[in-house]
Design an enzyme around this catalytic site. Structure first.
Site, short mmCIF file in Angstrom:
data_model
loop_
_atom_site.label_atom_id
_atom_site.label_comp_id
_atom_site.label_asym_id
_atom_site.label_seq_id
_atom_site.Cartn_x
_atom_site.Cartn_y
_atom_site.Cartn_z
N ASN A 80 12.35 57.54 27.74
CA ASN A 80 12.00 56.20 27.76
C ASN A 80 11.36 55.71 28.99
O ASN A 80 11.31 56.54 29.72
CB ASN A 80 12.91 55.13 27.15
CG ASN A 80 14.27 55.27 28.31
OD1 ASN A 80 14.05 55.06 29.35
ND2 ASN A 80 15.52 55.61 27.47
N LYS A 133 8.85 77.41 23.63
CA LYS A 133 8.26 76.55 23.53
C LYS A 133 7.54 76.50 22.03
O LYS A 133 7.20 77.59 21.49
CB LYS A 133 6.85 76.62 24.37
CG LYS A 133 5.88 75.34 24.30
CD LYS A 133 4.84 75.51 25.15
CE LYS A 133 3.47 74.44 24.81
NZ LYS A 133 2.47 74.79 25.75
N ILE A 154 27.87 55.72 25.34
CA ILE A 154 28.69 55.81 26.61
C ILE A 154 29.26 54.20 27.07
O ILE A 154 30.63 54.21 27.42
CB ILE A 154 27.92 55.81 27.85
CG1 ILE A 154 27.23 57.31 27.50
CG2 ILE A 154 28.57 55.88 29.25
CD1 ILE A 154 26.03 57.67 28.67
N LEU A 155 28.64 53.15 26.78
CA LEU A 155 29.21 52.10 26.87
C LEU A 155 30.36 51.71 26.00
O LEU A 155 31.52 51.24 26.53
CB LEU A 155 28.10 50.65 26.88
CG LEU A 155 28.46 49.24 27.15
CD1 LEU A 155 29.25 49.03 28.46
CD2 LEU A 155 27.55 48.33 26.88
N LYS A 188 30.10 46.19 21.37
CA LYS A 188 30.43 47.03 22.39
C LYS A 188 31.93 47.03 22.91
O LYS A 188 32.81 47.79 23.21
CB LYS A 188 29.60 47.33 23.59
CG LYS A 188 28.09 47.50 23.12
CD LYS A 188 27.94 48.86 22.37
CE LYS A 188 26.24 48.95 22.29
NZ LYS A 188 26.04 50.48 21.74
#
Length: 406
Positions: free
Chosen positions: A216, A294, A315-316, A351
């Site tokens: 991103n 590739k 992860i959070l 979360k």
């Protein structure tokens, strides 16, 4: 108000880096006035230093014109900070003993401002007991240090003694100009002293094959700024960083990772921590399989290759749900493009974190230098104006300090 440094360039091969330092400081809005020692003039010229600083370069204690225009006493007190880069073993020795044999050392003895040294010398000279005694003397006198780094030297040897890079010295200068005095382990009482802080920053990369990946636009700037702000308030900061091209903040322990799995492992290994700030833009999915070679377009049948995705670890949420070693304060980030507050509230509950920092990333936030934060907690929302990412980080760090003080 424009900040000014008085830069003393000593006589060493690293003097060329000081020219880059002048440019880096100028980009940060910090003006430089230069004293060039006799040894420094063997490596760089007054014309180069003057051209980059846009100011007169001072070289001689006995120059009648210079003394008439600006005496060495006034020169020594004309800036907000005195910086010595490179600081040679000879310069450190003279400064520690209070000698005043030329314009540079006289200035160091006469100044009423703090002094920041960036040492540069052969590894044996750096390790010599005399040099280490001189450094301890200067530290006790309140002087600050940045570097040296370890690496290959011009003399062909390897070890500690390389002058810190200009960006790192500029970071130390900005920190010192804020009045912070914990550079190089000199730590006064700070609001977050004794607190361990864990920050994740930047994107993750999920490989498709050895040359392609999913990722991103996160630059890591906000997370790095937060790590810096927390360290400046005295915290012991560990920064787990995805692949970004940013210098490490001063006084921060940095761990570089690439994938979401690697970030989770590094984050859990850094526990226990009092605060966890999850700034990283972790990829939600990764390819189910990674090609060893590739993938060649010419060998594909029917055009595009099939792409099966699997979910990455959260992860959070993982840290929020820990029954042991859960940080006291967990702060997540919600990068949204619409219905920002509503999505942030839902994410905080989903979360299980204590705070959510919501921001609208539909503009130039990801990769840009500004942010507009909304702090969402159990008791409500606090909206901050559009600020630079460093200003936003400073406000967040102070809010965290106030939380622990309450």
């Amino acid at each position: 108000m424009t900040k000014r440094v008085l830069l003393i360039i000593g006589g060493g091969i690293a003097a060329y880096k000081s020219l880059f330092l002048i440019r880096v400081l100028a980009k940060r809005g910090i003006q430089s006035r230069v004293i060039l020692t006799r040894g420094g003039r063997e490596f760089v010229t007054p014309l180069s230093a003057g051209g980059l600083s846009g100011d007169k370069v001072y070289t001689d204690l006995w120059d009648l014109t210079d003394e008439a225009e600006m005496g060495h006493i006034e020169l020594s007190r004309s800036a907000d900070l005195v910086v010595v880069a490179p600081a040679t073993a000879n310069m450190l020795a003279k400064a520690a003993q209070g000698l005043a044999s030329d314009l540079a050392t006289t200035t160091l003895l006469a100044t009423d401002k703090r002094v920041l040294f960036a040492p540069a010398m052969n590894v044996r000279m750096w390790e010599h007991p005399a040099t280490q005694r001189n450094i301890q003397t200067l530290r006790k006198d309140g002087c600050l240090f940045v570097g040296p780094d370890s690496g290959a030297m011009a003399c062909g040897e390897f070890g500690d003694g390389r002058m810190a890079e200009p960006e790192m010295i500029a970071e130390a200068i900005e920190t010192a100009l804020k009045g912070v005095t914990h550079i190089d382990g000199i730590k006064p009482d700070m609001p977050l002293a004794g607190k361990r802080v864990l920050v994740t920053a930047g994107p993750t990369r999920e490989p498709l094959d050895p040359v392609r990946y999913l990722s991103n636009h996160s630059s890591g700037k906000q997370g790095f700024a937060i790590a810096k702000s927390m360290a400046e308030l005295g915290a012991d900061v560990t920064l787990v960083a995805g692949p970004v091209n940013l210098p490490s903040p001063l006084g921060v322990t940095r761990i570089d990772v690439e994938t979401a799995d690697e970030m989770l492992q590094a984050t859990e290994a850094a526990l226990p921590s009092d605060v966890f700030i999850s700034v990283a833009a972790v990829a939600d999915w990764r390819p189910a399989a990674r090609a060893d070679k590739k993938v060649k377009k010419a060998k594909l049948q029917g055009g595009l290759p099939p792409l099966e995705l699997v979910e990455n670890p959260d992860i959070l949420k993982t840290l929020c749900q820990k029954t042991s070693d859960r940080p006291t304060l967990i702060i997540g980030f919600a990068a949204e493009t619409n219905d920002v507050i509503e999505h942030a509230k839902a994410k905080r509950l989903r979360k299980g974190c204590d705070w959510i920092v919501a921001n609208d990333v539909s503009g130039d936030v990801m990769g840009g230098d500004h942010n507009r934060m909304i702090i969402v907690t159990e008791t409500g929302e606090t909206e901050w104006p559009r600020l630079t990412k460093q200003e936003s980080a400073d406000k967040l760090a102070q809010s965290i300090a106030d939380y622990f003080k309450a």
